[in-house]
Motif scaffolding. Structure first.
Motif, PDB file in Angstrom:
ATOM      1  N   ILE A   1      41.253  43.748  45.044  1.00 15.76           N
ATOM      2  CA  ILE A   1      40.893  43.133  43.640  1.00 15.76           C
ATOM      3  C   ILE A   1      40.601  41.675  43.849  1.00 15.76           C
ATOM      4  CG2 ILE A   1      41.290  42.782  41.302  1.00 15.76           C
ATOM      5  CD1 ILE A   1      43.429  44.982  41.690  1.00 15.76           C
ATOM      6  N   TYR A   2      39.467  41.160  43.334  1.00 12.11           N
ATOM      7  CA  TYR A   2      39.170  39.845  43.412  1.00 12.11           C
ATOM      8  C   TYR A   2      38.914  39.343  42.046  1.00 12.11           C
ATOM      9  CZ  TYR A   2      37.825  40.471  48.410  1.00 12.11           C
ATOM     10  OH  TYR A   2      38.049  40.882  49.886  1.00 12.11           O
ATOM     11  N   PHE A   3      39.490  37.890  41.764  1.00 16.93           N
ATOM     12  CA  PHE A   3      39.288  37.600  40.417  1.00 16.93           C
ATOM     13  C   PHE A   3      38.793  36.124  40.379  1.00 16.93           C
ATOM     14  CE2 PHE A   3      43.561  35.927  40.135  1.00 16.93           C
ATOM     15  CZ  PHE A   3      43.658  35.115  38.880  1.00 16.93           C
ATOM     16  N   ALA A   4      37.848  35.672  39.560  1.00 18.38           N
ATOM     17  CA  ALA A   4      37.559  34.289  39.358  1.00 18.38           C
ATOM     18  C   ALA A   4      37.504  33.642  38.115  1.00 18.38           C
ATOM     19  CB  ALA A   4      36.217  34.022  39.994  1.00 18.38           C
ATOM     20  N   GLY A   5      37.329  32.413  37.864  1.00 15.50           N
ATOM     21  CA  GLY A   5      37.223  31.844  36.592  1.00 15.50           C
ATOM     22  C   GLY A   5      37.941  30.626  36.529  1.00 15.50           C
ATOM     23  N   ASN A   6      37.404  29.632  35.685  1.00 21.05           N
ATOM     24  CA  ASN A   6      38.441  28.549  35.472  1.00 21.05           C
ATOM     25  C   ASN A   6      39.705  28.509  34.611  1.00 21.05           C
ATOM     26  OD1 ASN A   6      36.982  28.580  33.139  1.00 21.05           O
ATOM     27  ND2 ASN A   6      35.421  27.010  33.347  1.00 21.05           N
ATOM     28  N   ALA A   7      39.925  29.680  34.060  1.00 16.73           N
ATOM     29  CA  ALA A   7      41.121  29.610  33.091  1.00 16.73           C
ATOM     30  C   ALA A   7      42.501  29.354  33.721  1.00 16.73           C
ATOM     31  CB  ALA A   7      41.142  30.873  32.337  1.00 16.73           C
ATOM     32  N   TYR A   8      42.538  29.784  34.880  1.00 11.44           N
ATOM     33  CA  TYR A   8      43.770  29.595  35.698  1.00 11.44           C
ATOM     34  C   TYR A   8      43.435  29.058  37.139  1.00 11.44           C
ATOM     35  CZ  TYR A   8      45.361  32.296  31.676  1.00 11.44           C
ATOM     36  OH  TYR A   8      45.745  33.108  30.698  1.00 11.44           O
ATOM     37  N   GLY A   9      44.132  27.896  37.305  1.00 16.23           N
ATOM     38  CA  GLY A   9      44.260  27.376  38.876  1.00 16.23           C
ATOM     39  C   GLY A   9      44.943  28.260  39.702  1.00 16.23           C
ATOM     40  N   PRO A  10      44.790  27.838  41.183  1.00 14.77           N
ATOM     41  CA  PRO A  10      45.561  28.433  42.159  1.00 14.77           C
ATOM     42  C   PRO A  10      47.107  28.327  41.945  1.00 14.77           C
ATOM     43  CG  PRO A  10      43.722  27.254  43.089  1.00 14.77           C
ATOM     44  CD  PRO A  10      43.904  26.730  41.630  1.00 14.77           C
ATOM     45  N   ASN A  11      47.829  29.520  42.115  1.00 16.44           N
ATOM     46  CA  ASN A  11      49.178  29.793  42.161  1.00 16.44           C
ATOM     47  C   ASN A  11      49.842  29.798  40.767  1.00 16.44           C
ATOM     48  OD1 ASN A  11      49.307  29.761  44.978  1.00 16.44           O
ATOM     49  ND2 ASN A  11      49.066  27.423  44.989  1.00 16.44           N
ATOM     50  N   GLN A  12      48.888  29.789  39.683  1.00 17.26           N
ATOM     51  CA  GLN A  12      49.609  29.980  38.242  1.00 17.26           C
ATOM     52  C   GLN A  12      49.862  31.355  38.021  1.00 17.26           C
ATOM     53  OE1 GLN A  12      45.977  27.563  36.526  1.00 17.26           O
ATOM     54  NE2 GLN A  12      48.020  26.916  35.164  1.00 17.26           N
ATOM     55  N   LEU A  13      49.449  32.392  38.529  1.00 17.60           N
ATOM     56  CA  LEU A  13      49.808  33.743  38.362  1.00 17.60           C
ATOM     57  C   LEU A  13      50.450  34.415  39.531  1.00 17.60           C
ATOM     58  CD1 LEU A  13      46.495  34.579  36.452  1.00 17.60           C
ATOM     59  CD2 LEU A  13      48.644  34.342  35.504  1.00 17.60           C
ATOM     60  N   LYS A  14      51.303  35.120  39.156  1.00 17.57           N
ATOM     61  CA  LYS A  14      51.847  35.961  40.354  1.00 17.57           C
ATOM     62  C   LYS A  14      50.991  37.160  40.971  1.00 17.57           C
ATOM     63  CE  LYS A  14      56.675  35.089  38.862  1.00 17.57           C
ATOM     64  NZ  LYS A  14      57.810  35.702  38.612  1.00 17.57           N
ATOM     65  N   LEU A  15      50.495  37.005  41.934  1.00 19.91           N
ATOM     66  CA  LEU A  15      49.293  38.063  42.403  1.00 19.91           C
ATOM     67  C   LEU A  15      49.624  39.076  43.706  1.00 19.91           C
ATOM     68  CD1 LEU A  15      46.340  35.626  42.714  1.00 19.91           C
ATOM     69  CD2 LEU A  15      46.997  36.878  40.759  1.00 19.91           C
ATOM     70  N   GLY A  16      49.522  40.199  43.476  1.00 21.65           N
ATOM     71  CA  GLY A  16      50.167  41.150  44.336  1.00 21.65           C
ATOM     72  C   GLY A  16      49.239  40.866  45.955  1.00 21.65           C
ATOM     73  N   LYS A  17      49.741  41.770  46.739  1.00 21.21           N
ATOM     74  CA  LYS A  17      49.089  41.763  48.076  1.00 21.21           C
ATOM     75  C   LYS A  17      47.566  42.017  48.175  1.00 21.21           C
ATOM     76  CE  LYS A  17      53.299  42.423  50.695  1.00 21.21           C
ATOM     77  NZ  LYS A  17      54.035  43.217  51.751  1.00 21.21           N
ATOM     78  N   LYS A  18      47.252  43.018  47.234  1.00 27.90           N
ATOM     79  CA  LYS A  18      45.836  43.382  47.050  1.00 27.90           C
ATOM     80  C   LYS A  18      44.814  42.422  46.163  1.00 27.90           C
ATOM     81  CE  LYS A  18      46.154  48.090  48.619  1.00 27.90           C
ATOM     82  NZ  LYS A  18      45.236  47.865  49.658  1.00 27.90           N
ATOM     83  N   ILE A  19      45.478  41.447  45.565  1.00 28.01           N
ATOM     84  CA  ILE A  19      44.541  40.614  44.734  1.00 28.01           C
ATOM     85  C   ILE A  19      44.170  39.224  45.401  1.00 28.01           C
ATOM     86  CG2 ILE A  19      44.478  39.620  42.583  1.00 28.01           C
ATOM     87  CD1 ILE A  19      46.373  41.744  41.632  1.00 28.01           C
ATOM     88  N   ASN A  20      42.842  38.779  45.239  1.00 25.68           N
ATOM     89  CA  ASN A  20      42.553  37.615  45.857  1.00 25.68           C
ATOM     90  C   ASN A  20      42.154  36.687  44.607  1.00 25.68           C
ATOM     91  OD1 ASN A  20      43.362  37.629  48.573  1.00 25.68           O
ATOM     92  ND2 ASN A  20      41.655  39.023  49.029  1.00 25.68           N
ATOM     93  N   GLN A  21      42.376  35.382  44.801  1.00 25.14           N
ATOM     94  CA  GLN A  21      41.851  34.526  43.592  1.00 25.14           C
ATOM     95  C   GLN A  21      40.624  33.870  44.245  1.00 25.14           C
ATOM     96  OE1 GLN A  21      44.646  32.142  41.380  1.00 25.14           O
ATOM     97  NE2 GLN A  21      42.992  31.317  39.894  1.00 25.14           N
ATOM     98  N   ILE A  22      39.346  33.829  43.611  1.00 23.85           N
ATOM     99  CA  ILE A  22      38.428  33.173  44.284  1.00 23.85           C
ATOM    100  C   ILE A  22      38.304  31.738  43.474  1.00 23.85           C
ATOM    101  CG2 ILE A  22      35.789  33.250  44.691  1.00 23.85           C
ATOM    102  CD1 ILE A  22      37.394  35.258  46.123  1.00 23.85           C
ATOM    103  N   ASN A  23      38.135  30.554  44.102  1.00 22.71           N
ATOM    104  CA  ASN A  23      38.150  29.400  43.474  1.00 22.71           C
ATOM    105  C   ASN A  23      36.733  28.630  43.676  1.00 22.71           C
ATOM    106  OD1 ASN A  23      41.087  29.442  42.892  1.00 22.71           O
ATOM    107  ND2 ASN A  23      41.188  29.192  45.084  1.00 22.71           N
ATOM    108  N   SER A  24      35.952  29.131  44.371  1.00 21.48           N
ATOM    109  CA  SER A  24      34.712  28.557  44.278  1.00 21.48           C
ATOM    110  C   SER A  24      33.679  29.591  44.632  1.00 21.48           C
ATOM    111  CB  SER A  24      34.779  27.426  45.146  1.00 21.48           C
ATOM    112  OG  SER A  24      34.479  27.772  46.283  1.00 21.48           O
TER     113      SER A  24
END
Length: 297
Positions: free
Chosen positions: A260-283
């Motif tokens: 799972i990948y998710f992006a958007g400007n609502a939450y910055g890096p490390n604001q949410l607890k993410l499982g091993k299969k989830i990647n946050q995209i920041n740009s």
């Protein structure tokens, strides 16, 4: 329409302090004033500022630009547009496109955006021109009596260009990966997701694009009926952190064996607890790099 000096700052990218200096030293703008002596500006003043910024970005001195009439500025802009090179600052195009869009001048906006896409390609045009325009308009959503119609007008043209770029890509019958793209059911700003669709297809991936406002129950059905390798969704609107965390956890249960990948400007890096299969995209660049470096399955 009426604009404050802070509105002008957000549209032009020029700080309010600098705008005041340009007014005082060079008579760049002629603001009107309320009974309480507060500056305000009309559409003509905003267009003049955007023109001044464009010419300044192309290398002309502010003192020279501000001494010109509006007619002389328009002629100089046309001449500058004809001679501008591919290495020129993208800000020139951003301010001119904003000017056309705020006037609902579809003909001029469409022609200039087509010029940008022809010069730089859809990818560079989106990153350096379309996206900055959308960011500036997004900042103005707080003034509901001014910008929603303008934002919708510009967004629809940009959306049309991305759709055209996607339609021009050949379908890959032998795609080695399938991506599921969607927005949660309370999200409807899909241009970023739409461009992610373009990037994936340009890199030979199969995409199941569901668009905006998709309930989790629908995601579950698609996942059960298809062999999905990766999921991408955007979180743009603000919501309680607890609610966002629960949504991600619920989605993770549905997509238990899917990246799972998710992006958007609502939450910055490390604001949410993410499982091993989830990647946050920041740009956008980060997402593009990930797609290009994905292993062949």
């Amino acid at each position: 329409m009426i604009y404050s000096i802070s509105d002008l700052e957000q549209f032009s990218g020029v700080q309010s302090h600098t705008i005041r200096i340009w007014e005082q030293r060079y008579n760049a703008l002629k603001p009107m004033r309320t009974e309480g002596n507060t500056r305000f500006y009309d559409d003509d003043q905003l267009k003049r500022l955007l023109n001044i910024v464009s010419l300044n970005q192309s290398g002309l001195k502010i003192s020279k630009i501000c001494s010109l009439s509006d007619e002389d500025i328009s002629r100089l802009l046309q001449k500058e547009l004809q001679s501008i090179s591919e290495t020129s600052n993208f800000e020139y195009y951003v301010t001119q496109l904003l000017k056309h869009g705020l006037c609902y001048d579809e003909f001029s906006f469409d022609n200039l955006l087509n010029t940008c896409i022809s010069k730089f390609g859809i990818l560079e045009s989106y990153k350096n021109i379309m996206y900055p325009i959308l960011v500036r308009l997004g900042l103005m959503w707080r003034k509901d009596d001014i910008c929603p119609a303008q934002e919708h007008f510009l967004s629809n043209i940009i959306r049309r260009k991305i759709h055209a770029a996607i339609d021009n890509l050949p379908l890959n019958e032998n795609a080695n990966q399938t991506w599921l793209l969607f927005l949660p059911e309370d999200e409807d700003h899909e241009i970023g997701l739409l461009f992610a669709n373009y990037i994936l297809k340009a890199n030979g991936k199969k995409v199941i694009f569901l668009g905006s406002k998709v309930p989790l129950d629908s995601i579950k059905k698609v996942v059960e009926q298809n062999d999905i390798d990766s999921v991408l969704f955007f979180m743009v609107r603000s919501r309680a952190k607890k609610a966002a965390q629960k949504y991600i956890e619920d989605l993770e249960k549905i997509c238990s064996s899917i990246k799972i990948y998710f992006a958007g400007n609502a939450y910055g890096p490390n604001q949410l607890k993410l499982g091993k299969k989830i990647n946050q995209i920041n740009s956008l660049q980060e997402f593009e790099n990930k797609v290009q470096n994905l292993p062949v399955l």
